[in-house]
Design a protein around this motif. Structure first.
Motif, PDB file in Angstrom:
ATOM      1  N   ARG A   1       0.943  -1.624   0.071  1.00 55.47           N
ATOM      2  CA  ARG A   1      -0.070  -0.030   0.335  1.00 55.47           C
ATOM      3  C   ARG A   1       0.788   1.121   0.039  1.00 55.47           C
ATOM      4  NH1 ARG A   1      -1.266  -2.277   4.877  1.00 55.47           N
ATOM      5  NH2 ARG A   1      -2.427  -4.058   4.391  1.00 55.47           N
ATOM      6  N   GLY A   2       0.646   2.873  -0.577  1.00 50.60           N
ATOM      7  CA  GLY A   2       0.640   3.640  -0.109  1.00 50.60           C
ATOM      8  C   GLY A   2       2.237   3.848  -1.756  1.00 50.60           C
ATOM      9  N   LEU A   3       2.188   3.123  -2.397  1.00 55.17           N
ATOM     10  CA  LEU A   3       2.339   3.756  -3.771  1.00 55.17           C
ATOM     11  C   LEU A   3       2.193   4.832  -4.377  1.00 55.17           C
ATOM     12  CD1 LEU A   3       3.272   0.135  -5.049  1.00 55.17           C
ATOM     13  CD2 LEU A   3       5.091   1.346  -3.946  1.00 55.17           C
ATOM     14  N   GLU A   4       2.498   5.756  -4.967  1.00 52.50           N
ATOM     15  CA  GLU A   4       2.683   7.330  -5.758  1.00 52.50           C
ATOM     16  C   GLU A   4       2.694   6.645  -7.121  1.00 52.50           C
ATOM     17  OE1 GLU A   4       1.390   9.844  -4.011  1.00 52.50           O
ATOM     18  OE2 GLU A   4       2.272   9.148  -2.106  1.00 52.50           O
ATOM     19  N   ARG A   5       1.119   7.617  -7.829  1.00 52.25           N
ATOM     20  CA  ARG A   5       1.386   6.605  -9.774  1.00 52.25           C
ATOM     21  C   ARG A   5       0.744   7.217  -9.386  1.00 52.25           C
ATOM     22  NH1 ARG A   5       3.737   0.873  -8.870  1.00 52.25           N
ATOM     23  NH2 ARG A   5       1.959  -0.261  -8.241  1.00 52.25           N
ATOM     24  N   ASN A   6       0.816   7.859 -11.094  1.00 51.54           N
ATOM     25  CA  ASN A   6       0.817   8.130 -12.114  1.00 51.54           C
ATOM     26  C   ASN A   6       0.355   8.109 -13.345  1.00 51.54           C
ATOM     27  OD1 ASN A   6       2.340   8.747 -14.758  1.00 51.54           O
ATOM     28  ND2 ASN A   6       3.709   8.976 -13.084  1.00 51.54           N
TER      29      ASN A   6
ATOM     30  N   LEU B   1      -1.529 -13.971  -0.581  1.00 56.58           N
ATOM     31  CA  LEU B   1      -1.284 -12.474  -0.658  1.00 56.58           C
ATOM     32  C   LEU B   1      -1.805 -12.159   1.058  1.00 56.58           C
ATOM     33  CD1 LEU B   1      -0.614 -10.560  -2.033  1.00 56.58           C
ATOM     34  CD2 LEU B   1      -2.883  -9.447  -2.665  1.00 56.58           C
ATOM     35  N   ASN B   2      -2.134 -12.584   1.421  1.00 52.37           N
ATOM     36  CA  ASN B   2      -2.419 -12.021   3.341  1.00 52.37           C
ATOM     37  C   ASN B   2      -1.378 -13.261   3.526  1.00 52.37           C
ATOM     38  OD1 ASN B   2      -5.535 -11.757   2.930  1.00 52.37           O
ATOM     39  ND2 ASN B   2      -5.689 -13.700   2.530  1.00 52.37           N
ATOM     40  N   ALA B   3      -0.509 -13.840   3.065  1.00 50.40           N
ATOM     41  CA  ALA B   3       1.773 -13.708   3.677  1.00 50.40           C
ATOM     42  C   ALA B   3       2.300 -12.897   3.775  1.00 50.40           C
ATOM     43  CB  ALA B   3       1.585 -15.231   3.516  1.00 50.40           C
ATOM     44  N   CYS B   4       1.996 -11.644   2.744  1.00 46.22           N
ATOM     45  CA  CYS B   4       2.865 -11.096   2.496  1.00 46.22           C
ATOM     46  C   CYS B   4       2.106  -9.674   3.292  1.00 46.22           C
ATOM     47  CB  CYS B   4       2.247 -10.581   0.643  1.00 46.22           C
ATOM     48  SG  CYS B   4       2.450 -11.362  -0.111  1.00 46.22           S
ATOM     49  N   THR B   5       3.562  -9.145   3.312  1.00 46.78           N
ATOM     50  CA  THR B   5       4.057  -7.977   3.642  1.00 46.78           C
ATOM     51  C   THR B   5       3.256  -6.673   3.121  1.00 46.78           C
ATOM     52  OG1 THR B   5       5.729  -8.645   4.836  1.00 46.78           O
ATOM     53  CG2 THR B   5       5.276  -6.099   5.158  1.00 46.78           C
ATOM     54  N   LEU B   6       2.308  -6.470   2.801  1.00 44.44           N
ATOM     55  CA  LEU B   6       1.515  -5.183   1.844  1.00 44.44           C
ATOM     56  C   LEU B   6       1.326  -3.652   3.067  1.00 44.44           C
ATOM     57  CD1 LEU B   6      -1.433  -7.207   1.262  1.00 44.44           C
ATOM     58  CD2 LEU B   6       1.390  -6.704  -0.205  1.00 44.44           C
ATOM     59  N   ASP B   7       1.698  -3.355   4.097  1.00 44.83           N
ATOM     60  CA  ASP B   7       2.281  -2.235   4.542  1.00 44.83           C
ATOM     61  C   ASP B   7       3.137  -0.978   3.643  1.00 44.83           C
ATOM     62  OD1 ASP B   7       0.804  -3.416   7.493  1.00 44.83           O
ATOM     63  OD2 ASP B   7       2.783  -4.317   8.358  1.00 44.83           O
ATOM     64  N   LYS B   8       2.388   0.051   3.986  1.00 43.64           N
ATOM     65  CA  LYS B   8       3.926   1.277   3.457  1.00 43.64           C
ATOM     66  C   LYS B   8       4.657   1.246   4.324  1.00 43.64           C
ATOM     67  CE  LYS B   8       3.149   6.117   3.154  1.00 43.64           C
ATOM     68  NZ  LYS B   8       1.878   6.922   3.618  1.00 43.64           N
ATOM     69  N   GLY B   9       5.245   1.450   2.606  1.00 45.22           N
ATOM     70  CA  GLY B   9       6.766   1.722   2.884  1.00 45.22           C
ATOM     71  C   GLY B   9       7.517   0.364   3.410  1.00 45.22           C
ATOM     72  N   ALA B  10       7.110  -1.802   2.996  1.00 46.67           N
ATOM     73  CA  ALA B  10       7.418  -2.386   2.881  1.00 46.67           C
ATOM     74  C   ALA B  10       8.050  -2.562   1.231  1.00 46.67           C
ATOM     75  CB  ALA B  10       6.083  -2.887   2.692  1.00 46.67           C
ATOM     76  N   SER B  11       8.883  -3.741   1.196  1.00 48.29           N
ATOM     77  CA  SER B  11       9.248  -3.329   0.103  1.00 48.29           C
ATOM     78  C   SER B  11       8.340  -3.951  -1.760  1.00 48.29           C
ATOM     79  CB  SER B  11      11.002  -4.136   0.198  1.00 48.29           C
ATOM     80  OG  SER B  11      11.530  -3.877   0.625  1.00 48.29           O
TER      81      SER B  11
ATOM     82  N   LYS C   1      -3.961   2.769  -2.268  1.00 42.09           N
ATOM     83  CA  LYS C   1      -5.143   1.781  -1.302  1.00 42.09           C
ATOM     84  C   LYS C   1      -4.979   0.950  -0.373  1.00 42.09           C
ATOM     85  CE  LYS C   1      -9.716   3.161   0.957  1.00 42.09           C
ATOM     86  NZ  LYS C   1     -11.080   2.686   0.240  1.00 42.09           N
ATOM     87  N   TYR C   2      -4.321  -0.041  -1.566  1.00 39.95           N
ATOM     88  CA  TYR C   2      -4.585  -1.586  -1.152  1.00 39.95           C
ATOM     89  C   TYR C   2      -3.252  -2.309  -1.808  1.00 39.95           C
ATOM     90  CZ  TYR C   2      -9.380  -0.636  -0.688  1.00 39.95           C
ATOM     91  OH  TYR C   2     -10.923  -0.597  -0.064  1.00 39.95           O
ATOM     92  N   GLY C   3      -2.809  -3.184  -1.545  1.00 34.96           N
ATOM     93  CA  GLY C   3      -1.912  -4.116  -1.679  1.00 34.96           C
ATOM     94  C   GLY C   3      -2.206  -5.167  -2.883  1.00 34.96           C
ATOM     95  N   SER C   4      -1.403  -5.308  -3.427  1.00 33.09           N
ATOM     96  CA  SER C   4      -1.581  -6.378  -5.019  1.00 33.09           C
ATOM     97  C   SER C   4      -0.897  -6.910  -4.562  1.00 33.09           C
ATOM     98  CB  SER C   4      -2.252  -5.380  -5.509  1.00 33.09           C
ATOM     99  OG  SER C   4      -1.042  -4.501  -6.528  1.00 33.09           O
ATOM    100  N   LEU C   5      -0.585  -8.529  -5.688  1.00 31.52           N
ATOM    101  CA  LEU C   5       0.086  -9.608  -6.197  1.00 31.52           C
ATOM    102  C   LEU C   5      -0.324  -8.993  -7.664  1.00 31.52           C
ATOM    103  CD1 LEU C   5       1.654 -11.559  -7.028  1.00 31.52           C
ATOM    104  CD2 LEU C   5      -0.372 -13.234  -6.544  1.00 31.52           C
ATOM    105  N   SER C   6       0.757  -8.807  -8.745  1.00 34.24           N
ATOM    106  CA  SER C   6       0.148  -8.210 -10.080  1.00 34.24           C
ATOM    107  C   SER C   6       1.066  -9.175 -11.016  1.00 34.24           C
ATOM    108  CB  SER C   6       0.558  -6.867 -10.505  1.00 34.24           C
ATOM    109  OG  SER C   6      -0.355  -6.374  -9.296  1.00 34.24           O
ATOM    110  N   ILE C   7       0.954  -9.641 -12.132  1.00 30.71           N
ATOM    111  CA  ILE C   7       1.832  -9.978 -13.671  1.00 30.71           C
ATOM    112  C   ILE C   7       2.289  -8.866 -14.200  1.00 30.71           C
ATOM    113  CG2 ILE C   7       2.095 -11.856 -15.136  1.00 30.71           C
ATOM    114  CD1 ILE C   7      -0.421 -13.401 -12.993  1.00 30.71           C
TER     115      ILE C   7
END
Length: 361
Positions: free
Chosen positions: A58-63, A307-317, A76-82
């Protein structure tokens, strides 16, 4: 007489679609009552696409990746993407269970750019939905509200450079599905519940063509080719055959079997007909548990990412995994195999995608 005219019209329409199709992908959505909501997808292409898996916190700045007035947001949300071609998101699921996929659609057309409206590039359009919305209803509301204007990048294919034409399927854990198409400069949205299929033909046309087959309203036997409308018919038919009240494991396996039925084998590429392309990989994504199952056609192993086992907090890698070249050594849960990585360099709208598939060893 009317029946003969209808059949002739359907056959003529089928031939036209076959002639213009330029790629092949298949999607299915299955969300029976009191079971997990699942989305299946085959990625078909004639060469390697540089496929990568990403975990975005979460918390990534996008355009929106347009030259003028790009849309801006904070995820707003963390995600797993391809991603494919190292610059475009083609599939994903977020922590609320919204699943997004894009598939090739040759009939796609884009509005002339109006710079007074926020712009959204095709490369990041899918990620915008995953970053911002928990349900199909929310995502559709933002789309119908004309919050942004979609613009495409360019890809050179068989010596010809053109805009990348795609349509999008959005599915969620509540049994909702939306297909978004850009046709004649207009945004067309189809809504389905509980069950849907999608290939590389205009959605309304797919549904009409499928009605000629047994089990879908007609009398003809199911078709067996890799053409777009044939894959749609088989997928739509076999979705009706999946067992109700299946366990989560059996439901995932059942939908994967449907996707394999629509897959094109390795080596079946037709250089003269690029709409016939091998299936590179298949996924089944569980919206209910936010879990993706990834199966490369180059390996018998299936990768599982919760995805629930992944760290999705703002500032995470931001994390990255190459699933096509690790499938022989990895299987099952692979969250721990992801490694920190810089963000994907989304290609800007209007720019050329430069991708050369590596030579096969």
């Amino acid at each position: 007489m009317k029946k003969h005219l209808l059949c002739a019209g359907i056959c003529a329409l089928s031939l036209i679609i076959s002639a213009v199709s330029a790629s092949a992908c298949t999607l299915s959505y299955w969300a029976p009552e009191k079971q997990h909501a699942l989305t299946g997808r085959n990625m078909d292409w004639f060469s390697e696409m540089g496929t990568k898996l990403w975990i975005f916190p979460r918390g990534l700045e996008r355009n929106g990746q347009t030259a003028q007035n790009p849309m801006h947001w904070t995820s707003k949300y963390g995600s797993l993407s391809i991603s494919i071609w190292d610059c475009l998101i083609t599939e994903g699921v977020n922590e609320k269970g919204l699943v997004a996929n894009n598939l090739y659609l040759p009939e796609t057309s884009f509005e002339k750019r109006n710079s007074s409206q926020p712009g959204m590039g095709m490369s990041i359009w899918l990620q915008y939905y995953l970053d911002n919305f928990a349900t199909v209803d929310e995502a559709v509301a933002a789309t119908t509200g004309k919050d942004f204007q979609v613009q495409s990048s360019k890809l050179t294919l068989f010596g010809k450079t053109a805009a990348i034409p795609l349509h999008i399927a959005l599915t969620d854990a509540h049994g909702d599905c939306a297909i978004i198409e850009l046709l004649d400069g207009k945004t067309i949205i189809h809504r389905e519940t509980k069950q849907a299929a999608l290939t590389n033909t205009v959605y309304a046309t797919q549904k009409i063509l499928a009605k000629q087959y047994q089990g879908l309203g007609g009398k003809h036997m199911l078709p067996g080719s890799s053409e777009s409308e044939d894959r749609y018919a088989r997928t739509a038919f076999y979705l009706t055959k999946l067992p109700q009240n299946a366990s989560s494991q059996h439901a995932v396996a059942g939908l994967m079997s449907v996707m394999r039925n629509a897959a094109t084998p390795i080596g079946a590429n037709d250089p003269k007909r690029p709409n016939i392309a091998m299936t590179l990989w298949s996924t089944v994504t569980d919206s209910t548990t936010q879990t993706m199952y990834f199966s490369s056609s180059l390996s018998p192993n299936t990768l599982r990412i919760d995805l629930n086992a992944c760290t999705l907090d703002k500032g995470a890698s931001i994390l990255n995994l190459d699933p096509m070249h690790t499938a022989d050594t990895l299987a099952g849960d692979v969250q721990n195999a992801f490694a920190p990585h810089k963000d994907i360099p989304f290609v800007q709208a209007g720019q050329q995608i430069t991708w050369t598939a590596p030579k096969t060893k």
